[in-house]
Design an enzyme around this catalytic site. Structure first.
Site, mmCIF file in Angstrom:
data_model
loop_
_atom_site.group_PDB
_atom_site.id
_atom_site.type_symbol
_atom_site.label_atom_id
_atom_site.label_comp_id
_atom_site.label_asym_id
_atom_site.label_seq_id
_atom_site.Cartn_x
_atom_site.Cartn_y
_atom_site.Cartn_z
ATOM 1 N N ASP A 34 54.040 55.040 24.777
ATOM 2 C CA ASP A 34 54.273 56.400 25.275
ATOM 3 C C ASP A 34 55.107 57.229 24.302
ATOM 4 O O ASP A 34 55.960 58.003 24.730
ATOM 5 C CB ASP A 34 54.932 56.390 26.670
ATOM 6 C CG ASP A 34 55.001 57.794 27.270
ATOM 7 O OD1 ASP A 34 54.011 58.532 27.172
ATOM 8 O OD2 ASP A 34 56.057 58.159 27.817
ATOM 9 N N ASN B 195 51.167 61.629 24.070
ATOM 10 C CA ASN B 195 50.659 60.264 24.119
ATOM 11 C C ASN B 195 49.191 60.209 24.519
ATOM 12 O O ASN B 195 48.707 61.049 25.265
ATOM 13 C CB ASN B 195 51.470 59.440 25.130
ATOM 14 C CG ASN B 195 51.367 60.014 26.546
ATOM 15 O OD1 ASN B 195 51.905 61.070 26.815
ATOM 16 N ND2 ASN B 195 50.658 59.328 27.437
ATOM 17 N N GLU C 262 49.991 61.867 31.759
ATOM 18 C CA GLU C 262 50.026 60.712 32.665
ATOM 19 C C GLU C 262 48.938 60.831 33.733
ATOM 20 O O GLU C 262 48.910 60.059 34.686
ATOM 21 C CB GLU C 262 51.410 60.604 33.329
ATOM 22 C CG GLU C 262 52.468 60.002 32.423
ATOM 23 C CD GLU C 262 52.693 60.772 31.121
ATOM 24 O OE1 GLU C 262 52.978 61.989 31.204
ATOM 25 O OE2 GLU C 262 52.570 60.192 30.035
#
Lengths: 638, 184
Positions: free
Chosen positions: A364, A322, A238
C-alpha cells in the site's frame, strides 16, 4: 536509522511524554479493557542510510545554493492562494515578523468553529483581505473577513454532498483544501464534485460531477489551478476504482482532458511525446499488459493529493496511488501506472515521462505525496530537480526534465526494500518482507501509510532544508482473498501497525537534500499527520495528533513555543500577511484522517486491524484528544 | 456482459443464479421488512407495549451454525472492509454497545437489508435473505460477552458465540442502565 539521528538534548526534553503505566484514566467512552499499543520493532530490524542509500554522485554543496525555481515560486505577496503556497510547493512564507527570539509571545487572535467534528486536513486560503476554509464532509466553504479583528463570517457555502459518500471514503471524510484563481474559489466534495464559487459573493459559478460513488469514487484532494485548467484526481484505491486526473476548464467546469492511470495508452494519454527515462516504462499499452486480464479496470492508481507545476517547461508533476487490491498476489505484474510519478503537458495532459517508485506494490505504498521543485547542486553543477518524500521510505531526488533518479535515501525505518538500483531505477524489494496469502509477515517497515503519508513538507531557501512531517511505524501484514463488488471495499489484507524502532511514532525531520541526510530530527510520541510551514523568520510550524501546535527553530529544531488546542491537528499550517501588514499563522484542528479515525469514528480499540490496521497502534489516542474542528489564528502582540 | 458483471458472478457464493439483473430475494413481499423492529426509542402518546421480535429472526437465535456461516459471508461480502473484525473503520464499530439504528438481531437485519443514509449499502436483492439473517446473527454476536471472552490477540470476533434468545428480550430500545424511572 536510529543511530544516525542527531537528537539535541533540548529536544529530548520536549519530545515524547509516554503515559506512565497505570496513568490512563478509565474513560466512560468505552467500558472496555484497553489492550496496549504494540511493542516497537527492534532497531536492528531495519536498514541504515549507509546500507541502502544511493546516489549517482557524491554531494557537491559548493556548486550552488538550493532554491525553488523563480517561475514556480514567485516573490511572496503575503497571500496564500493554494495549499502548497506556490507551484513549486515550497510552503514557505517569506514573512519574518515572527522569529526565534519572539515566537514565545505568539497568542491566539481569533478562532472559528467549523461545525464539523471530523478530520480537518485543509489549508486555509488567504486572498486579499479574505480567508477561505473548506471543511471535511459535508464540505462547507467559509469566507471570513480579515479586515475586522474578529474575522467575522462573510458567507458560508454548503455544497450538500450525498451522505452515502461517507460509506465509500476509505480513511475518514477529509478534504485537503481549496484553490483560488480568476475570482473563483474551487474545491472538491467527497461525493465526487468539483465546484467553483464566486470569491466575493459566495454564489456558485459552476459544478461538475466527476466521480461515481457507486463505483467507489470519491474526491478528497485539493484542486490545482494551472492557467485555465482545474486539475482534479479521484480517491478510492481501496474500492477497486480506476485512477485518473482530469483537467476542467476554469471558465465553466467542462472537461478539457482526462488521463487514466491504468489501461491502454490512449486512455493514459501516452503518445509520441512520452519518453520515460528507464527501459521498464517503455512499451505499448503497459497499463494493460502489466496486469492480469482486464484487472486494470479495477486496479486503483488514484490521485488524491499533490500536483506541482513548472511554468518554464509547462509540465505538471504528480504521483499515482496504490494498485488494488492490497493483496498483490491477485495482480501479478508491475501494475502500471500505479505507485509512480507522471510528468505531463499541462495544456493537453500528454504524458512526457513516468517513473514507478514501487512496481507491483505489495504494501500500500501510494505515491501521492508532495513533490517540491528545486534547483540544486548535484554532481558538480546545478540541476533542475523535484524532491519526493516517498511513502515507501525514501527521499528521491529526480531530474524533473528527464525523470532520472539522482539519489534515493531512507528518511524513516525501511526493510521492505534494500534501496534503489540507480542503473535501472528499480526498487530492490526485500523478499523477506513480501506479502503472502495465509501468512502473517511481521515487522514490515515502513507501514502501509508509509514512512510519510499525504501531509506535506515545506522548504526554506534560507536554510536549504526540507521540513518533513512523518511517521515511525511498521506493520504485520497477511494477504486475504479479495472479492470485487463495486461500491464496497476491495482490499484483501489484514494489517496490524506498530511503532518503529525507538518506540516513538512520529518524527519531524529537517532533511538536507544536497548532503542527503537529516540536519536534525524531533521525535514525537504520536505520528505527525499535519503539514509543516517554513517562514522567513526561520520558524517552522506543525501540529501534533494530541492537539499541540508548535513553533520550532528552523535552524536547529529547538522548541520555541507551543499551545494546547481543542483537538488533535492533522491540518496544513499557513502563514500570511494580514490587512494590517502583520504576520499571522493559521491552522485547523480536528483529529481524524486514517491515523485519527479511532477518535473521529469512535472505533473500538480492541480490534487492532480496524481502520486498515491503524487502530492497534493508536489505542491511546482517545485518552489524549477528542473530536473537534476549529480554525485557530495566531500572531505576535501588536 | 461487462467485466464488472463477470467478476461479480465469479463470486463463488452460489447466490444470484444468473445474470446481473436484480432478482427479488426469496422471502416476504416488499414492505414486510420493517415488522417489529423500530429504529426509534421515541413512541408518541406514551410507550406502548414493546414491539415483539420479528418472527423471521427466531431461527437464528441459539444457532451456532448461523453465526459461523454469518462470519463467512461477512468476510466474503466485504463487510470486513468497512467494519473490520468489529472495530470499525469506514463504518462504525460493531463489537461495542453503541448502536445507531438498533442492536437487536432484527434491527441489524433491517440495517443490512435496507441500507442506511450515511453510507451503509442496501444489500436487499444482492444477498439471499437467509444469509442476511446469518450475517446479522454474526454481527449481533460480536458484542456478546461469550464472544468477547473467546477473543485472543488483536483480531477479535473470530470465535462467535451463538446469540441467546434472551439477549434480545427488550423491545428494541432500552433505557440506559441505572435510569431512575418515574415515581408512581
Amino acid at each position: 536509522m536510529k543511530t544516525t539521528l542527531i537528537l539535541l538534548a533540548s529536544i529530548a526534553v520536549v519530545g515524547a511524554m509516554p503515559l506512565a503505566a497505570g496513568a490512563v484514566m478509565d474513560f466512560p467512552l468505552r467500558q472496555t479493557a484497553q489492550p496496549p499499543v504494540p511493542d516497537a520493532v527492534p532497531a536492528d530490524e531495519v536498514f541504515t542510510r549507509e546500507q541502502i542509500g544511493h546516489a549517482l554522485a557524491p554531494p557537491t554543496p559548493g556548486a550552488g545554493r538550493t532554491v525553488a525555481p523563480a517561475a514556480a515560486a514567485p516573490r511572496d505577496d503575503g497571500q496564500w492562494l493554494m495549499p502548497a503556497k506556490n507551484y513549486a510547493a515550497t510552503r514557505y512564507s517569506a514573512m519574518n515578523e515572527i522569529n526565534p527570539s519572539n515566537a514565545r509571545n505568539l497568542r491566539e487572535v481569533f478562532s472559528f468553529s467549523l461545525g464539523v467534528n471530523k478530520g480537518q486536513e485543509a489549508a486555509p486560503l488567504v486572498v486579499g483581505h479574505m480567508m477561505y476554509v473548506v471543511t471535511a464532509y459535508p464540505n462547507y466553504l467559509y469566507a471570513l473577513d480579515l479586515t475586522h479583528p474578529e474575522a467575522p463570517l462573510k458567507w458560508r457555502f454548503a455544497p450538500d454532498p450525498v451522505p452515502a459518500s461517507q460509506g465509500v471514503a476509505c480513511c475518514d471524510v477529509v478534504n485537503r483544501g481549496a484553490a483560488y484563481a480568476d475570482g473563483k474559489i474551487v474545491f472538491n466534495t467527497l461525493d465526487g464534485q468539483t465546484i467553483a464559487v464566486d470569491a466575493e459573493s459566495g454564489h456558485q459559478v459552476w459544478r461538475a460531477q466527476l466521480g461515481d460513488i457507486n463505483r467507489g469514487e470519491t474526491i478528497t484532494m485539493a484542486p490545482l489551478i494551472v492557467g485555465n485548467h482545474v486539475l482534479v484526481g479521484d480517491s478510492g484505491g481501496e474500492f477497486g476504482v480506476r485512477g485518473w486526473l482530469t483537467a476542467l476548464n476554469l471558465a465553466d467546469g467542462s472537461i478539457a482532458w482526462r488521463a487514466y492511470h491504468t489501461g491502454p495508452d490512449r486512455d493514459v494519454l501516452i503518445g509520441n511525446d512520452f519518453h520515460p527515462f528507464y527501459a521498464a516504462d517503455r512499451g505499448t499499452d503497459l497499463g494493460v499488459r502489466t496486469w492480469p486480464a482486464d484487472h486494470w479496470r479495477i486496479g486503483g492508481g488514484t490521485m488524491w493529493a499533490w500536483i506541482a507545476y513548472d511554468p518554464t517547461t509547462q509540465l505538471i508533476f504528480y504521483g499515482t496511488a496504490n494498485p488494488g487490491p492490497w493483496n498483490s498476489e491477485e495482480r501479478p505484474g508491475d501494475n502500471k501506472w500505479t505507485a509512480g510519478i507522471f510528468a505531463r503537458d499541462a495544456r493537453t495532459g500528454a504524458a512526457r515521462w513516468f517513473y514507478q517508485f514501487s512496481p507491483h506494490d505489495e504494501h500500500d505504498y501510494d505515491a501521492i505525496n508532495e513533490q517540491i521543485l528545486l534547483d540544486m547542486p548535484f554532481g558538480g553543477r546545478m540541476r533542475q530537480v523535484l524532491v519526493r518524500m516517498e511513502r515507501n521510505g525514501y527521499v528521491y531526488v529526480i531530474d524533473r526534465n528527464s525523470g532520472q533518479v539522482l539519489s534515493a535515501d531512507p528518511f524513516g525505518p525501511v526493510n521492505s526494500s534494500r534501496g534503489v538500483d540507480l542503473r535501472t531505477g528499480r526498487l530492490i524489494v526485500n523478499p523477506a518482507k513480501e506479502t503472502h496469502l495465509g501468512q502473517m509477515v511481521r515487522d514490515i517497515c515502513p507501514t502501509a501509510s508509509g514512512a510519510k503519508d499525504w501531509n506535506p513538507s515545506s522548504f526554506s531557501p534560507r536554510t536549504g532544508l526540507i521540513y518533513i512531517p512523518h511517521e515511525n511505524l511498521c506493520m504485520d501484514w497477511e494477504n486475504l482473498e479479495a472479492n470485487y463488488i463495486s461500491g464496497t471495499p476491495y482490499v484483501g489484507a489484514e494489517v496490524h501497525m506498530k511503532p518503529g524502532p525507538g518506540g516513538h511514532r512520529g518524527e519531524l525531520t529537517a532533511w538536507d537534500p544536497v548532503m542527503r541526510r537529516p540536519r536534525w530530527t524531533i521525535r514525537e510520541d504520536l505520528p505527525i499527520w499535519s503539514g509543516t510551514v517554513a517562514t522567513g523568520g526561520d520558524v517552522v510550524f506543525y501540529g501534533t495528533m494530541d492537539g499541540l501546535f508548535k513553533a520550532v527553530d528552523a535552524r536547529d529544531g529547538h522548541l520555541l513555543w507551543q499551545v494546547r488546542l481543542d483537538s488533535g491537528i492533522i491540518g496544513q499550517p499557513v502563514s500570511y500577511r494580514g490587512p494590517d501588514g502583520h504576520q499571522y499563522v493559521a491552522i485547523l484542528t480536528g483529529v481524524g484522517g486514517w491515523s485519527g479515525a479511532i477518535v473521529s469514528g469512535a472505533l473500538d480499540p480492541r480490534d487492532g486491524a480496524a481502520a486498515l490496521g491503524f487502530v492497534g497502534t493508536m489505542r491511546d489516542l482517545p485518552h489524549r484528544t477528542t473530536p473537534g474542528g476549529t480554525l485557530h489564528v495566531f500572531a505576535l502582540p501588536h | 456482459m461487462s467485466s464488472r458483471c463477470r467478476i461479480e458472478l465469479a463470486l463463488a457464493l452460489g447466490l444470484l443464479a444468473a445474470g446481473c439483473h436484480r432478482k427479488p430475494p426469496p422471502g416476504p413481499p416488499a414492505g414486510a421488512a420493517v415488522t417489529g423492529a423500530p429504529v426509534s426509542g421515541l413512541i408518541p402518546g406514551g410507550a406502548g407495549p414493546p414491539a415483539g421480535i420479528d418472527p423471521r429472526a427466531l431461527p437464528y437465535y441459539d444457532n451456532a451454525d448461523a453465526v459461523v456461516q454469518g462470519m463467512r459471508m461477512y468476510k466474503q461480502m466485504n463487510c470486513a472492509g468497512c467494519h473490520f473484525n468489529g472495530g470499525g473503520g469506514i463504518g462504525p464499530a460493531l463489537m461495542d454497545d453503541v448502536w445507531i439504528y438498533g442492536g437487536r438481531l432484527d434491527q441489524i437485519y433491517n440495517t443490512i437489508y435496507q441500507g442506511r443514509p450515511n453510507g451503509m449499502p442496501a444489500w436487499r436483492g444482492r444477498i439471499p435473505d437467509q444469509q442476511i439473517w446469518q450475517i446479522a446473527a454474526y454481527v449481533r454476536s460480536m458484542s456478546l460477552p461469550a464472544t468477547l471472552a473467546a477473543n485472543t490477540g488483536d483480531t477479535p470476533s473470530q470465535h462467535p458465540a451463538p446469540v441467546p434468545r434472551e439477549a434480545d428480550m427488550h423491545g428494541g430500545w432500552q433505557l440506559p442502565p441505572g435510569t431512575i424511572g418515574p415515581a408512581n
